[in-house]
Design an enzyme around this catalytic site. Structure first.
Site, PDB file in Angstrom:
ATOM      1  N   ASP A 192       0.780  -1.240   0.000  1.00 11.15           N
ATOM      2  CA  ASP A 192       0.000   0.000   0.000  1.00 11.15           C
ATOM      3  C   ASP A 192       0.816   1.297   0.000  1.00 11.15           C
ATOM      4  OD1 ASP A 192      -1.900  -1.991   0.289  1.00 11.15           O
ATOM      5  OD2 ASP A 192      -2.429  -1.465   2.345  1.00 11.15           O
ATOM      6  N   LYS A 239      -7.187  -4.439  -2.829  1.00  7.84           N
ATOM      7  CA  LYS A 239      -7.742  -5.104  -1.659  1.00  7.84           C
ATOM      8  C   LYS A 239      -8.570  -4.139  -0.828  1.00  7.84           C
ATOM      9  CE  LYS A 239      -3.647  -4.520   1.293  1.00  7.84           C
ATOM     10  NZ  LYS A 239      -4.236  -3.752   2.379  1.00  7.84           N
ATOM     11  N   CYS A 262      -1.989  -2.392   8.048  1.00  5.86           N
ATOM     12  CA  CYS A 262      -1.858  -3.407   7.001  1.00  5.86           C
ATOM     13  C   CYS A 262      -0.560  -4.208   7.086  1.00  5.86           C
ATOM     14  CB  CYS A 262      -2.018  -2.768   5.627  1.00  5.86           C
ATOM     15  SG  CYS A 262      -3.690  -2.101   5.365  1.00  5.86           S
TER      16      CYS A 262
END
Length: 183
Positions: free
Chosen positions: A14, A77, A106
């Site tokens: 990310d 996601k 995450c």
């Protein structure tokens, strides 16, 4: 607990545009992630990259996206653990090196999930970030207590190499000096 290029995969979590504005040292995290990708390419380890809700948080930043090996595309996601994303696959590898944001969300949940699955987890501490330093520290400490190895970009890359005097070493040495130039 040494990284092994025959067992390891790099997971880049990310590193997206929306975080650039809110994560202190984001540019360092992006550069560190791109450096790890370059090292993964040089040592032949697979790379998995994810994007959390790209519609809202934007795409992987260009400095990271441009470093990705040909054919590697981000997995979109909504779940926090990258390892639960559709299409997530370590290709049979049983070691991972994690980098990205946010450390305490995450990255942490990915590490905990992979540890539960019996995967050996290494986290590049200088290649992860959170909006607040306290949360970054909490994430690193929690992952370490759970069994992850906290490492650094340089430590990880030189472990993957194992030796100097090779073409791979020359590539990684250049990457490391661009990432952290000598004073």
């Amino acid at each position: 607990m040494k990284l092994d290029p025959g067992r390891a995969a790099l997971v880049v979590i990310d590193v997206q545009e929306a975080f650039r504005k809110v994560v202190p040292d984001f540019d360092r995290v992006a550069l560190a992630s791109a450096t790890l990708i370059g090292g993964a390419r040089a040592t032949g380890i697979p790379v998995v990259v994810t994007e959390q809700y790209p519609t809202g948080l934007g795409e992987t930043v260009p400095e990271v996206a441009e470093a990705l090996p040909a054919g590697v595309h981000p997995l979109e996601k909504l779940c926090f653990a990258a390892s639960e994303a559709d299409g997530f696959d370590l290709g049979g590898r049983d070691q991972v090196l994690l980098c990205g944001v946010e450390t305490h969300v995450c990255v942490n949940q990915t590490a905990l999930d992979l540890l539960d699955r019996g995967v050996e987890v290494h986290v590049a501490g200088d290649a992860v970030g959170s909006r607040f330093e306290e949360n970054r520290q909490v994430g690193l400490e929690k992952m370490e207590r759970a069994g992850a190895v906290i490492t650094s970009v340089e430590t990880a890359l030189f472990e993957l190499l194992g030796r100097a005097g090779t073409d791979e070493f020359k590539v990684v040495q250049k990457l490391v000096l661009e990432y952290a130039p000598n004073p």
